[in-house]
Design a protein around this motif. Sequence first.
Motif, PDB file in Angstrom:
ATOM      1  N   GLN A   1      -8.180  -6.105  -4.872  1.00 15.73           N
ATOM      2  CA  GLN A   1      -7.527  -7.334  -4.445  1.00 15.73           C
ATOM      3  C   GLN A   1      -6.090  -7.085  -3.963  1.00 15.73           C
ATOM      4  O   GLN A   1      -5.486  -7.936  -3.316  1.00 15.73           O
ATOM      5  CB  GLN A   1      -7.483  -8.349  -5.613  1.00 15.73           C
ATOM      6  N   ARG A   2      -5.551  -5.908  -4.287  1.00 11.65           N
ATOM      7  CA  ARG A   2      -4.189  -5.560  -3.849  1.00 11.65           C
ATOM      8  C   ARG A   2      -4.205  -4.318  -2.962  1.00 11.65           C
ATOM      9  O   ARG A   2      -3.281  -3.516  -2.971  1.00 11.65           O
ATOM     10  CB  ARG A   2      -3.318  -5.292  -5.086  1.00 11.65           C
ATOM     11  N   ARG A   3      -5.274  -4.160  -2.185  1.00 10.92           N
ATOM     12  CA  ARG A   3      -5.466  -2.908  -1.454  1.00 10.92           C
ATOM     13  C   ARG A   3      -4.360  -2.628  -0.440  1.00 10.92           C
ATOM     14  O   ARG A   3      -4.059  -1.464  -0.159  1.00 10.92           O
ATOM     15  CB  ARG A   3      -6.831  -2.882  -0.779  1.00 10.92           C
ATOM     16  N   GLY A   4      -3.736  -3.661   0.105  1.00  8.29           N
ATOM     17  CA  GLY A   4      -2.672  -3.434   1.086  1.00  8.29           C
ATOM     18  C   GLY A   4      -1.471  -2.750   0.461  1.00  8.29           C
ATOM     19  O   GLY A   4      -1.012  -1.698   0.927  1.00  8.29           O
ATOM     20  N   SER A   5      -0.952  -3.332  -0.633  1.00  8.82           N
ATOM     21  CA  SER A   5       0.218  -2.749  -1.288  1.00  8.82           C
ATOM     22  C   SER A   5      -0.124  -1.436  -1.970  1.00  8.82           C
ATOM     23  O   SER A   5       0.688  -0.509  -2.011  1.00  8.82           O
ATOM     24  CB  SER A   5       0.793  -3.733  -2.311  1.00  8.82           C
ATOM     25  N   VAL A   6      -1.346  -1.348  -2.498  1.00 14.43           N
ATOM     26  CA  VAL A   6      -1.776  -0.101  -3.144  1.00 14.43           C
ATOM     27  C   VAL A   6      -1.833   1.033  -2.119  1.00 14.43           C
ATOM     28  O   VAL A   6      -1.390   2.157  -2.379  1.00 14.43           O
ATOM     29  CB  VAL A   6      -3.145  -0.283  -3.831  1.00 14.43           C
ATOM     30  N   ALA A   7      -2.381   0.736  -0.931  1.00 10.46           N
ATOM     31  CA  ALA A   7      -2.469   1.760   0.122  1.00 10.46           C
ATOM     32  C   ALA A   7      -1.081   2.216   0.554  1.00 10.46           C
ATOM     33  O   ALA A   7      -0.844   3.406   0.792  1.00 10.46           O
ATOM     34  CB  ALA A   7      -3.247   1.219   1.321  1.00 10.46           C
ATOM     35  N   ALA A   8      -0.138   1.269   0.634  1.00 11.07           N
ATOM     36  CA  ALA A   8       1.233   1.619   1.032  1.00 11.07           C
ATOM     37  C   ALA A   8       1.853   2.572   0.012  1.00 11.07           C
ATOM     38  O   ALA A   8       2.492   3.565   0.381  1.00 11.07           O
ATOM     39  CB  ALA A   8       2.081   0.358   1.159  1.00 11.07           C
ATOM     40  N   ALA A   9       1.659   2.272  -1.270  1.00 12.45           N
ATOM     41  CA  ALA A   9       2.211   3.147  -2.310  1.00 12.45           C
ATOM     42  C   ALA A   9       1.521   4.501  -2.313  1.00 12.45           C
ATOM     43  O   ALA A   9       2.164   5.551  -2.418  1.00 12.45           O
ATOM     44  CB  ALA A   9       2.057   2.475  -3.673  1.00 12.45           C
ATOM     45  N   LEU A  10       0.200   4.487  -2.173  1.00 12.04           N
ATOM     46  CA  LEU A  10      -0.586   5.719  -2.191  1.00 12.04           C
ATOM     47  C   LEU A  10      -0.167   6.659  -1.067  1.00 12.04           C
ATOM     48  O   LEU A  10       0.125   7.851  -1.287  1.00 12.04           O
ATOM     49  CB  LEU A  10      -2.072   5.378  -2.077  1.00 12.04           C
ATOM     50  N   PHE A  11      -0.125   6.122   0.146  1.00 11.68           N
ATOM     51  CA  PHE A  11       0.222   6.977   1.283  1.00 11.68           C
ATOM     52  C   PHE A  11       1.710   7.316   1.309  1.00 11.68           C
ATOM     53  O   PHE A  11       2.101   8.343   1.863  1.00 11.68           O
ATOM     54  CB  PHE A  11      -0.211   6.305   2.587  1.00 11.68           C
ATOM     55  N   GLY A  12       2.539   6.456   0.719  1.00 13.67           N
ATOM     56  CA  GLY A  12       3.955   6.797   0.604  1.00 13.67           C
ATOM     57  C   GLY A  12       4.162   8.026  -0.258  1.00 13.67           C
ATOM     58  O   GLY A  12       4.894   8.949   0.109  1.00 13.67           O
TER      59      GLY A  12
END
Length: 397
Positions: free
Chosen positions: A23-34
């Motif tokens: 449900q938070r895939r957008g912010s999670v992806a940003a943190a992951l790829f950061g």
Amino acid sequence: MSLLNWFSQVWSVTKFGLLGIPQRRGSVAAALFGVAGVVAVLVGVLSIAVGFRRVMTSAAPPDSVIVLRSGADSEMVSGLDRETTRIISEAPGLYRSPQGAWASPELFVIIDLPKRSSGTDANVPMRGVEPIATNVHAIRIVEGRMFGWGKTELIAGAGAAKNFRGLNVGDRIKVGPEEWPIVGIFSADGGTAESEIWSDAAMLQAAYHRGDSFQSVYATLQTPDAFNMFESSLTNDPRLNIKAMRLADFHADQSTATTKLITSLGFLVASLMAIGAVFAALNTMYGSVSARTREIATLRALGFGRGAVVVSVMIEALALALAGGVLGAALAYFVFNGFETSTINWQSFAQLTFAFAVTPALLIQGITWATLIGLVGGLFPAFRAARLPIAVALREL
């Protein structure tokens, strides 16, 4: 509360948080790829320094030494006459064979050649040697043949041939006023000699009007323990003004300036990116806490302790950071490891060809950085979650 019950609480809260990641895939992806970007850049840049140092020290056995003029910090600023090189070859402690002492007087010059990748000119080292050099340096011809002694012919190191134009067998390059042919390609077990072009020292001396002078003497000792005897004999000889060094120490000194520069830039860039990754992690974890406010408050009302909430949020942040770290480390390994290039050695002002080296130590260092980012990124959201007033939190939507 028993320890088992506390771990059960931590697991329950952590499980709810991890299940909410989609449900938070957008912010999670940003943190992951950061985080992955930080690790990939850090490991990639540091692998340049490791590869550079590795090629500088790979072909420096403990029984190898180099002799330079006293006060010289590189071959470029050294100078030895023929008589000096003869005295060096007679020093005790040198390995000797029917060919004589394994002491190779060598001339070192720089020529300009275009890089294959960019076409821009770069300083390529050219070395004039005598026949004993093939024993001292242990090179082997991998294509074509050895140059002829007394002829204006050249052989190119495998690294130089890959990175610079005009160094294929059959090509001709300008040496002094004339063009000399490339007749062979040689390997030196990955050492610095593979970045060089070799010729007969007498022919190179004539082309550059160097008389009968040299820059250095490379030599092989009877045993590594013979170094002190060899060095003492030379430094105590009143006819000489020279210094002797173990080849490994000389190469380590030669690589210091470049590796320090690369390492400093790597940490600087990674630190700046890490700040951005921390903010991305903070945003993700604050979003996670905000989305789970009522859930966390309900668990607290049911008896879940603040410690379990703090630890569960930290675990979630660390899991995301470690996933990003592993991703970044894998990306760095497959993209950078073994990538061949060349850069200038600031000690000799000549190009050195080498391959990036992504080592296990660098991968661990990168994942450690990811862990620190996760700790910082999860710490404040974790305390916010634990300090939420239960009554207020339950009224939030």
